[in-house]
Write a protein that holds these residues in place. Structure first.
Motif, PDB file in Angstrom:
ATOM      1  N   LEU A 168       0.798  -1.228   0.000  1.00 12.84           N
ATOM      2  CA  LEU A 168       0.000   0.000   0.000  1.00 12.84           C
ATOM      3  C   LEU A 168       0.835   1.285   0.000  1.00 12.84           C
ATOM      4  N   ALA A 169       2.111   1.195   0.342  1.00 15.16           N
ATOM      5  CA  ALA A 169       3.037   2.329   0.315  1.00 15.16           C
ATOM      6  C   ALA A 169       2.525   3.536   1.103  1.00 15.16           C
ATOM      7  N   GLY A 170       1.891   3.270   2.244  1.00 15.72           N
ATOM      8  CA  GLY A 170       1.369   4.349   3.073  1.00 15.72           C
ATOM      9  C   GLY A 170       2.447   4.988   3.922  1.00 15.72           C
ATOM     10  N   PRO A 171       2.066   6.012   4.657  1.00 18.32           N
ATOM     11  CA  PRO A 171       3.033   6.684   5.539  1.00 18.32           C
ATOM     12  C   PRO A 171       3.436   5.795   6.714  1.00 18.32           C
ATOM     13  N   TRP A 172       4.513   6.184   7.365  1.00 17.08           N
ATOM     14  CA  TRP A 172       5.091   5.400   8.458  1.00 17.08           C
ATOM     15  C   TRP A 172       4.106   5.119   9.586  1.00 17.08           C
ATOM     16  N   TRP A 173       3.127   5.975   9.815  1.00 20.93           N
ATOM     17  CA  TRP A 173       2.233   5.857  10.965  1.00 20.93           C
ATOM     18  C   TRP A 173       1.041   4.924  10.733  1.00 20.93           C
ATOM     19  N   TRP A 174       0.746   4.554   9.507  1.00 15.89           N
ATOM     20  CA  TRP A 174      -0.399   3.666   9.250  1.00 15.89           C
ATOM     21  C   TRP A 174      -0.372   2.386  10.076  1.00 15.89           C
ATOM     22  N   PRO A 175       0.769   1.712  10.223  1.00 14.30           N
ATOM     23  CA  PRO A 175       0.770   0.465  11.001  1.00 14.30           C
ATOM     24  C   PRO A 175       0.385   0.654  12.471  1.00 14.30           C
ATOM     25  N   LEU A 176       0.501   1.865  12.968  1.00 18.16           N
ATOM     26  CA  LEU A 176       0.179   2.080  14.381  1.00 18.16           C
ATOM     27  C   LEU A 176      -1.297   1.817  14.681  1.00 18.16           C
ATOM     28  N   VAL A 177      -2.166   1.953  13.695  1.00 18.95           N
ATOM     29  CA  VAL A 177      -3.598   1.711  13.933  1.00 18.95           C
ATOM     30  C   VAL A 177      -3.849   0.243  14.312  1.00 18.95           C
ATOM     31  N   PRO A 178      -3.454  -0.743  13.473  1.00 11.16           N
ATOM     32  CA  PRO A 178      -3.661  -2.131  13.921  1.00 11.16           C
ATOM     33  C   PRO A 178      -2.738  -2.536  15.073  1.00 11.16           C
ATOM     34  N   VAL A 179      -1.556  -1.915  15.177  1.00 11.05           N
ATOM     35  CA  VAL A 179      -0.667  -2.201  16.307  1.00 11.05           C
ATOM     36  C   VAL A 179      -1.360  -1.838  17.618  1.00 11.05           C
ATOM     37  N   LEU A 180      -2.125  -0.762  17.613  1.00 13.04           N
ATOM     38  CA  LEU A 180      -2.816  -0.302  18.824  1.00 13.04           C
ATOM     39  C   LEU A 180      -4.134  -1.018  19.078  1.00 13.04           C
ATOM     40  N   PHE A 181      -4.823  -1.460  18.022  1.00  7.83           N
ATOM     41  CA  PHE A 181      -6.191  -1.948  18.207  1.00  7.83           C
ATOM     42  C   PHE A 181      -6.418  -3.422  17.868  1.00  7.83           C
ATOM     43  N   VAL A 182      -5.535  -4.057  17.120  1.00  2.00           N
ATOM     44  CA  VAL A 182      -5.737  -5.469  16.761  1.00  2.00           C
ATOM     45  C   VAL A 182      -4.766  -6.371  17.515  1.00  2.00           C
ATOM     46  N   THR A 183      -3.488  -6.088  17.403  1.00  2.00           N
ATOM     47  CA  THR A 183      -2.471  -6.929  18.044  1.00  2.00           C
ATOM     48  C   THR A 183      -2.722  -7.127  19.539  1.00  2.00           C
ATOM     49  N   PRO A 184      -3.047  -6.071  20.307  1.00  3.15           N
ATOM     50  CA  PRO A 184      -3.254  -6.284  21.749  1.00  3.15           C
ATOM     51  C   PRO A 184      -4.383  -7.268  22.078  1.00  3.15           C
ATOM     52  N   LEU A 185      -5.444  -7.280  21.294  1.00  5.45           N
ATOM     53  CA  LEU A 185      -6.547  -8.217  21.554  1.00  5.45           C
ATOM     54  C   LEU A 185      -6.107  -9.662  21.349  1.00  5.45           C
ATOM     55  N   VAL A 186      -5.358  -9.897  20.293  1.00  2.72           N
ATOM     56  CA  VAL A 186      -4.851 -11.247  20.013  1.00  2.72           C
ATOM     57  C   VAL A 186      -3.896 -11.681  21.131  1.00  2.72           C
ATOM     58  N   ILE A 187      -3.018 -10.781  21.533  1.00  5.93           N
ATOM     59  CA  ILE A 187      -2.015 -11.114  22.544  1.00  5.93           C
ATOM     60  C   ILE A 187      -2.650 -11.327  23.917  1.00  5.93           C
ATOM     61  N   PHE A 188      -3.664 -10.540  24.259  1.00  7.59           N
ATOM     62  CA  PHE A 188      -4.363 -10.767  25.528  1.00  7.59           C
ATOM     63  C   PHE A 188      -4.947 -12.170  25.561  1.00  7.59           C
ATOM     64  N   ALA A 189      -5.629 -12.557  24.490  1.00  2.75           N
ATOM     65  CA  ALA A 189      -6.251 -13.883  24.448  1.00  2.75           C
ATOM     66  C   ALA A 189      -5.198 -14.985  24.604  1.00  2.75           C
ATOM     67  N   LEU A 190      -4.095 -14.870  23.889  1.00  2.36           N
ATOM     68  CA  LEU A 190      -3.046 -15.886  23.995  1.00  2.36           C
ATOM     69  C   LEU A 190      -2.408 -15.905  25.385  1.00  2.36           C
ATOM     70  N   ASN A 191      -2.169 -14.734  25.971  1.00  2.00           N
ATOM     71  CA  ASN A 191      -1.611 -14.684  27.332  1.00  2.00           C
ATOM     72  C   ASN A 191      -2.560 -15.285  28.355  1.00  2.00           C
ATOM     73  N   ARG A 192      -3.815 -14.952  28.250  1.00  3.50           N
ATOM     74  CA  ARG A 192      -4.825 -15.433  29.199  1.00  3.50           C
ATOM     75  C   ARG A 192      -5.034 -16.946  29.080  1.00  3.50           C
ATOM     76  N   LEU A 193      -5.140 -17.424  27.842  1.00  4.64           N
ATOM     77  CA  LEU A 193      -5.520 -18.819  27.618  1.00  4.64           C
ATOM     78  C   LEU A 193      -4.335 -19.780  27.598  1.00  4.64           C
ATOM     79  N   TRP A 194      -3.130 -19.284  27.352  1.00  3.26           N
ATOM     80  CA  TRP A 194      -2.017 -20.215  27.194  1.00  3.26           C
ATOM     81  C   TRP A 194      -0.801 -19.849  28.051  1.00  3.26           C
ATOM     82  N   VAL A 195      -0.330 -18.618  27.985  1.00  4.64           N
ATOM     83  CA  VAL A 195       0.917 -18.261  28.665  1.00  4.64           C
ATOM     84  C   VAL A 195       0.769 -18.336  30.179  1.00  4.64           C
ATOM     85  N   PHE A 196      -0.223 -17.611  30.721  1.00  3.38           N
ATOM     86  CA  PHE A 196      -0.372 -17.520  32.174  1.00  3.38           C
ATOM     87  C   PHE A 196      -1.526 -18.376  32.673  1.00  3.38           C
ATOM     88  N   ALA A 197      -1.911 -19.405  31.908  1.00  2.99           N
ATOM     89  CA  ALA A 197      -3.047 -20.267  32.289  1.00  2.99           C
ATOM     90  C   ALA A 197      -2.658 -21.202  33.417  1.00  2.99           C
TER      91      ALA A 197
END
Length: 130
Positions: free
Chosen positions: A101-130
């Motif tokens: 997409l050749a977007g500006p440097w800040w575009w990735p921050l949107v999914p970094v802030l709103f998608v990745t944390p949800l996935v990581i919370f689920a994995l931490n809760r269900l597997w890492v610290f279970a």
């Protein structure tokens, strides 16, 4: 949710995750925006800083007393952090690479802030610290 401790963990994870994500952003943003390095190298450096801080915060506060022994938790946390890195690398590649997409440097921050944390919370809760 309240009886299982999930609500408290979610709140603590949100605060701790917000801090580590802010740390990632504070490292990634100047490196990428000022063209000190490529977006991918900035992503790697931000990941390494946030991963180290994240393990300390999450293991001692977000998921304290939630289960698994320290050795098992450390290995699993590292594996999940690689999922986080892979997701963020995907966002950076798709959103900023000239072949995509050749977007500006800040575009990735949107999914970094709103998608990745949800996935990581689920994995931490269900597997890492279970």
């Amino acid at each position: 949710m309240r009886d299982s401790g999930l609500l408290g963990q979610l709140i603590r994870f949100g605060i701790a995750g917000g801090l580590t994500t802010a740390l990632y952003t504070a490292v990634y943003s100047p490196l990428a925006s000022q063209k000190i390095t490529s977006e991918q190298i900035a992503n790697l450096i931000g990941y390494l800083v946030a991963m180290a801080a994240g393990y300390l915060i999450h293991s001692r506060w977000s998921f304290r007393g939630h289960g698994a022994d320290m050795r098992q938790t450390t290995i699993r946390f590292f594996l999940v952090s690689l999922v986080s890195y892979a997701l963020n690398t995907l966002w950076v590649f798709v959103l900023t690479d000239d072949a995509m997409l050749a977007g500006p440097w800040w575009w990735p921050l949107v999914p970094v802030l709103f998608v990745t944390p949800l996935v990581i919370f689920a994995l931490n809760r269900l597997w890492v610290f279970a």
